[in-house]
Design a protein around this motif. Structure first.
Motif, short mmCIF file in Angstrom:
data_model
loop_
_atom_site.label_atom_id
_atom_site.label_comp_id
_atom_site.label_asym_id
_atom_site.label_seq_id
_atom_site.Cartn_x
_atom_site.Cartn_y
_atom_site.Cartn_z
N LEU A 157 0.83 -1.21 0.00
CA LEU A 157 0.00 0.00 0.00
C LEU A 157 0.87 1.26 0.00
O LEU A 157 0.55 2.24 -0.66
CB LEU A 157 -0.96 0.01 1.19
N CYS B 118 -9.29 -1.12 2.59
CA CYS B 118 -8.77 -2.23 1.81
C CYS B 118 -8.81 -3.48 2.68
O CYS B 118 -8.01 -3.63 3.60
CB CYS B 118 -7.34 -1.93 1.34
N THR C 196 -8.35 -5.29 7.72
CA THR C 196 -8.73 -4.15 6.89
C THR C 196 -7.83 -2.97 7.23
O THR C 196 -7.68 -2.61 8.39
CB THR C 196 -10.20 -3.75 7.13
N LEU D 96 -11.97 -1.47 -1.28
CA LEU D 96 -11.28 -2.52 -2.01
C LEU D 96 -11.30 -3.79 -1.18
O LEU D 96 -11.26 -3.73 0.05
CB LEU D 96 -9.82 -2.14 -2.28
N LEU E 4 -2.84 -8.20 -3.88
CA LEU E 4 -2.42 -6.81 -3.65
C LEU E 4 -0.94 -6.65 -3.99
O LEU E 4 -0.56 -5.75 -4.74
CB LEU E 4 -2.67 -6.40 -2.19
#
Length: 115
Positions: A11, A37, A45, A73, A80
């Motif tokens: 991320l 996400c 999350t 998401l 990811l």
């Protein structure tokens, strides 16, 4: 299976990529929206904001999102990491159901340039 730290790192890398983008991608990422996400296989999350072309992760929670973020998401940790590393095409993953993206209609239109 990707770890929580690998997902957090992915991320951050995605945030750095968005911040360094130009043209249509930069303008599409220049939203100010709440973001979640959900990493399904880890059942965690990440919550935060997409703001000024960056993703700012504010918290990591166990389970699915507790509040409905404006951009949501959901995917596995491996997906990811693979997407951020360029090994998985977001549009194909989204079309096949591997990745779920939910947002308001206007945001989806704007985010489509990221696909």
């Amino acid at each position: 299976m990707a770890t929580m730290e690998e997902c957090r790192s992915a991320l951050k890398k995605l945030s750095d990529n968005l911040a360094g983008a130009e043209g249509d991608v930069r303008s599409a990422a220049a939203l100010d929206r709440s973001l979640s996400c959900h990493i399904r296989d880890l059942d965690i999350t990440f919550t935060g904001r997409l703001e000024g072309g960056r993703i700012e992760v504010a918290d990591t929670l166990e389970g699915p999102p507790r509040e409905k973020a404006q951009i949501r998401l959901a995917m596995t940790g491996d997906d990811l990491v693979a997407m951020v590393d360029g090994e998985l095409n977001f549009a194909k993953a989204w079309a096949s159901g591997r990745v779920r993206l939910e947002a308001g209609f206007r945001d989806l239109l704007r985010l489509r340039t990221l696909l």
